[in-house]
Design an enzyme around this catalytic site. Structure first.
Site, PDB file in Angstrom:
ATOM      1  N   HIS A   9      57.115 -55.204   4.223  1.00 26.67           N
ATOM      2  CA  HIS A   9      56.509 -56.130   3.272  1.00 26.67           C
ATOM      3  C   HIS A   9      56.661 -55.636   1.828  1.00 26.67           C
ATOM      4  O   HIS A   9      56.983 -54.468   1.572  1.00 26.67           O
ATOM      5  CB  HIS A   9      55.015 -56.293   3.589  1.00 26.67           C
ATOM      6  N   GLY A  23      47.234 -49.373   6.707  1.00 27.53           N
ATOM      7  CA  GLY A  23      46.966 -49.561   8.133  1.00 27.53           C
ATOM      8  C   GLY A  23      46.574 -50.986   8.464  1.00 27.53           C
ATOM      9  O   GLY A  23      47.268 -51.936   8.121  1.00 27.53           O
ATOM     10  N   GLU A  83      50.685 -53.099  11.311  1.00 23.27           N
ATOM     11  CA  GLU A  83      50.838 -51.689  10.949  1.00 23.27           C
ATOM     12  C   GLU A  83      50.032 -50.801  11.886  1.00 23.27           C
ATOM     13  O   GLU A  83      49.131 -51.267  12.599  1.00 23.27           O
ATOM     14  CB  GLU A  83      50.406 -51.479   9.487  1.00 23.27           C
TER      15      GLU A  83
END
Length: 204
Positions: A9, A23, A83
């Site tokens: 991203h 995360g 993630e």
């Protein structure tokens, strides 16, 4: 054989602020991250994508949407490519959590396959398993098609390391720029890495 374009991203404020571990925190793209996504979209405008997928986290989904809209595709979310769960490291920089608990970082560096990130997060083996499940399904559902996938730095590197049969402890040798592009051919029992971390669009 499916051709996969796997991206990280665009940048977030946490990425820019000492690379805080995002995360599972659902933090969006920064203004610069949106610009990076637009640059990636322009770079990929001539690729004929047949489908587009992203992590459920907004930084990945919004990156994918910016790219996919130029191809008139909707983006399908999948939680298997979110993630890594960084446990107690979430929201902290490496400098901060190494000072607080150097043992958990050392354990992750030596053997991430068995030791969870941030004590309470995921192991690399668990991350690879869910990523492989996703990509096995993609290769089955999109044979001979080209697929856009937008995910995250750690999971991308761990998946590629595992697919190349590298020890997971070496995944950090694989680098991912924000909106860096990885391209590979994929069948159920075949993974061929063609390009990794293509970032020419960030230099324009």
């Amino acid at each position: 054989m499916a051709k996969i374009y796997l991206l990280r991203h665009g940048v977030t404020e946490w990425n820019a602020a000492g690379d805080r571990y995002c995360g599972l925190t659902d933090i969006d793209l920064s203004k610069q991250g949106g610009i990076q996504a637009e640059c990636a979209a322009a770079y990929l405008k001539d690729i004929k994508f047949d489908a587009a997928y992203s992590s459920t986290l907004c930084r990945a989904y919004n990156t994918a949407q910016i790219i996919a809209k130029k191809h008139y595709l909707s983006v399908q979310k999948d939680d298997r490519i979110v993630e890594a769960d960084f446990g107690l490291w979430e929201g902290k920089t490496r400098t901060e959590f190494e000072q607080e608990d150097p043992q958990s970082w050392e354990a992750w560096v030596i053997d991430p396959k068995s030791n969870p990130a941030g004590k309470t997060g995921e192991t690399a083996e668990k991350i690879f398993s869910r990523m492989k499940s996703f990509f096995d399904e993609i290769s089955k559902n999109h044979p001979d098609e080209t697929v856009l996938v937008v995910a995250h730095s750690t999971v991308n590197r761990i998946y590629i390391a595992g697919a190349l049969e590298m020890p997971f402890k070496h995944y950090r040798r694989l680098y991912q720029e924000n909106t860096g592009i990885n391209i590979f051919d994929l069948e159920k029992d075949s993974f061929k890495l063609l390009h990794m971390n293509v970032a020419e669009h960030l230099n324009d």
